[in-house]
Design a protein around this motif. Structure first.
Motif, PDB file in Angstrom:
ATOM      1  N   ASP A 297       0.912  -1.200  -0.028  1.00 58.35           N
ATOM      2  CA  ASP A 297      -0.047   0.163   0.019  1.00 58.35           C
ATOM      3  C   ASP A 297       0.711   1.323   0.233  1.00 58.35           C
ATOM      4  OD1 ASP A 297      -2.242  -1.618   2.189  1.00 58.35           O
ATOM      5  OD2 ASP A 297      -2.363  -1.702  -0.159  1.00 58.35           O
ATOM      6  N   CYS A 389     -11.750  -6.797  -0.465  1.00 55.61           N
ATOM      7  CA  CYS A 389     -11.299  -6.361   0.663  1.00 55.61           C
ATOM      8  C   CYS A 389     -10.993  -7.761   1.700  1.00 55.61           C
ATOM      9  CB  CYS A 389     -12.248  -5.370   1.336  1.00 55.61           C
ATOM     10  SG  CYS A 389     -12.322  -3.983   0.445  1.00 55.61           S
ATOM     11  N   GLU A 394      -9.945  -2.874   6.298  1.00 52.10           N
ATOM     12  CA  GLU A 394      -9.500  -2.391   4.911  1.00 52.10           C
ATOM     13  C   GLU A 394     -10.729  -2.018   4.097  1.00 52.10           C
ATOM     14  OE1 GLU A 394      -7.679  -4.372   0.746  1.00 52.10           O
ATOM     15  OE2 GLU A 394      -7.891  -5.250   2.546  1.00 52.10           O
ATOM     16  N   ARG A 397     -11.586   1.711   5.443  1.00 48.38           N
ATOM     17  CA  ARG A 397     -10.728   2.574   5.031  1.00 48.38           C
ATOM     18  C   ARG A 397     -11.024   3.036   3.479  1.00 48.38           C
ATOM     19  NH1 ARG A 397      -6.108   2.285   1.846  1.00 48.38           N
ATOM     20  NH2 ARG A 397      -6.160  -0.183   1.890  1.00 48.38           N
TER      21      ARG A 397
END
Length: 557
Positions: A297, A389, A394, A397
């Motif tokens: 990420d 996900c 996640e 987010r």
């Protein structure tokens, strides 16, 4: 003078009576008219005969009110006419007077229906010749490589100022020119004739026979003005060439298919079959079978601060060679019309040129202008991340990122009405959920067990019980809506159509049963009832020992 290819229409107040008599002027008028012919009417008909015209008013059977164009003092006459060419009369659908519309206080409006077809002109689109890269095998491949290497000057690697665009233009133009000379091009589309047909079984013998047949056909076309003996001789020669070409095509196809079947029986052919089967299987895979690739990420701040390190090592030949090996075969070419097999054919020379090109692009941070013409379309090919996900953290987010992006552009999310459905087909309903909530901002989203989409009910466990129940309920409500008042309205509409068919109305006081007996038509309510109970007939046809028939013998206390 009006040219013959143009349509001619003449209309107006000609102040004459052509009458109802057809004698003497059958070519210019039809069998329907109004009033008695006078001298001015004779002049109109003679003018029409002299110029091969027809009076459209007289070719359609109409009432007197629809023929008379002038009304004055209680008298009616026909003095307005519409004339057109005799050959265009077939385009005339109707011609009459509109009784409820007037052009003045005395004249009535005369109209004519014409079915005019717009002449369709075929637009000539520029056809770009396609290079026959399939012929890049054997001796032609060797000739192609030798010619390209000879034409490309060694100074291409020393292009001044690291001009990658100029180097690519030199490489691409040379490769295309040599390929057109060595391999040939195919011009045309599937709808028209092609100068070079792309048939994989075409051989040199077939092409020579087909060329001979085309030559004989041209001779036959140019020999139309000769004597009968010459035409017969040329026609026999064309038939013989056509017969030989047909036999050559049959032999070539038979030999090509024999070679294909022989190849399929070998190990190489078996590998091709397995490769095709695997490719089809990959195309049939659903998105839930995609194996996501996990990447690191990168935060937005890191992306902004990321810069290319220009002091790194240059690209070497081995890296380019490995990249070419990984590229797929038989892929569609881009705007440059150069496939990957062309670079494979060039071998080490092509790798050396590409390495030099990539290093110049890397140093100048500019790509060739021709590469900017390509369009990149993202298509799911069962590779990479499918936006899956792995955890609720996640997902939260990503929802927060979407919320910020939407609100920054003036859009808002109705958080109170937003819900979510978790599809977990491999788990049971009694599995305990973790303590993490799905949120948009500070609003906690409520989970749902089912979701309705386009008439279907999706359940989180994958069951279809609710979907089946919903469809049965909707179907039953549709049948119920057709009963009662709706059924009565359909019967009324049905009887109205039956009376109209027989030419009767309600004022004739004829019972409905008489119309049904004469037309042998049953009531529409009976047909609906029969359709609803159609399944019951299948039940009655089953034997008494069948489970669905045993319920008839049950006795309830």
């Amino acid at each position: 003078m009006c040219p013959q290819e143009h349509r001619l229409l003449i209309g107006g107040d000609l102040n004459g009576h052509i009458g109802t008599d057809v004698e003497g002027y059958a070519r210019a008028r039809g069998g329907f008219g109004f009033g008695i012919r006078n001298e001015e009417g004779i002049s109109i008909l003679e003018f029409a005969v002299a110029h091969d015209l027809a009076v459209a008013n007289s070719f359609f059977k109409k009432t007197d009110a629809q023929l008379a164009t002038f009304h004055s003092g209680g008298h009616s006459t026909q003095i307005d006419y519409l004339l057109l060419r005799k050959g265009d009369l077939r385009t005339c659908g109707d011609c009459k007077v509109l009784t409820d519309l007037t052009c003045s206080s005395q004249h009535r409006l005369l109209v004519m229906d014409l079915a005019l077809r717009r002449r369709v002109t075929k637009s000539v689109r520029p056809i770009q010749p396609k290079i026959l890269w399939k012929k890049l095998i054997g001796e032609k491949a060797v000739t192609f490589k030798t010619s390209v290497v000879e034409r490309i000057d060694a100074s291409v690697e020393m292009t001044p100022n690291d001009d990658a665009d100029q180097m690519w233009i030199c490489l691409a133009s040379t490769i295309r020119e040599v390929a057109k000379e060595a391999l040939g091009v195919a011009v045309g589309t599937s709808r028209g004739h092609k100068t070079d047909r792309e048939s994989w079984w075409f051989s040199d013998e077939v092409q020579s026979k087909v060329a001979l047949k085309q030559l004989r056909f041209r001779e036959l076309i140019t020999c139309q003005e000769g004597t009968s003996t010459d035409r017969t001789r040329v026609e026999e020669r064309y038939k013989e060439a056509k017969r030989e070409a047909k036999n050559a095509v049959a032999r070539a196809k038979e030999k090509a298919y024999e070679d294909l079947y022989r190849k399929l029986n070998s190990k190489e052919g078996a590998n091709d079959i397995y490769r095709i089967a695997k490719a089809r299987e990959r195309r049939r895979r659903d998105i839930d079978n995609i194996k996501p690739e996990h990447h690191e990420d990168l935060q937005e701040a890191d992306i902004e601060q990321f810069q290319i390190n220009r002091d790194c090592e240059e690209i070497n030949h081995e890296e380019v060679r490995m990249a070419l090996r990984k590229m797929g075969r038989n892929k569609a070419v881009g705007p440059d019309q150069i496939p990957i097999k062309a670079w494979w054919c060039l071998g080490d020379d092509g790798i050396r040129w590409l390495t030099c090109l990539f290093n110049k692009m890397f140093r100048s941070s500019k790509m060739p202008m021709e590469w900017r013409l390509s369009e990149t379309i993202p298509i799911n090919k069962n590779k990479g991340d499918a936006q899956i996900c792995e955890s609720k953290e996640e997902l939260n987010r990503r929802l927060e990122q979407w919320r910020v992006a939407l609100e920054s552009n003036g859009l808002q999310i109705r958080r109170q009405k937003t819900e979510y459905l978790r599809c977990d087909f491999d788990r049971n309903d009694d599995v305990q959920e973790d303590g993490v909530n799905i949120c948009i901002g500070d609003q906690i989203l409520h989970p749902q067990t089912s979701f309705r989409y386009l008439g279907s009910v999706l359940h989180k466990s994958g069951r279809i019980d609710e979907d089946v129940s919903q469809r049965i309920k909707v179907g039953w409500l549709k049948w119920r809506s057709a009963t009662g008042a709706q059924e009565r309205r359909m019967e009324v509409a049905e009887m109205r159509m039956l009376r109209w068919t027989c030419g009767k109305t309600m004022l004739d006081m004829i019972p409905n049963s008489v119309f049904r007996e004469n037309l042998e038509v049953r009531s529409i309510s009976d047909k609906l009832r029969k359709g609803r109970l159609r399944w019951f007939g299948h039940v009655r046809m089953r034997p008494l020992t069948a489970p669905v028939r045993r319920v008839e013998a049950l006795t309830f206390v």
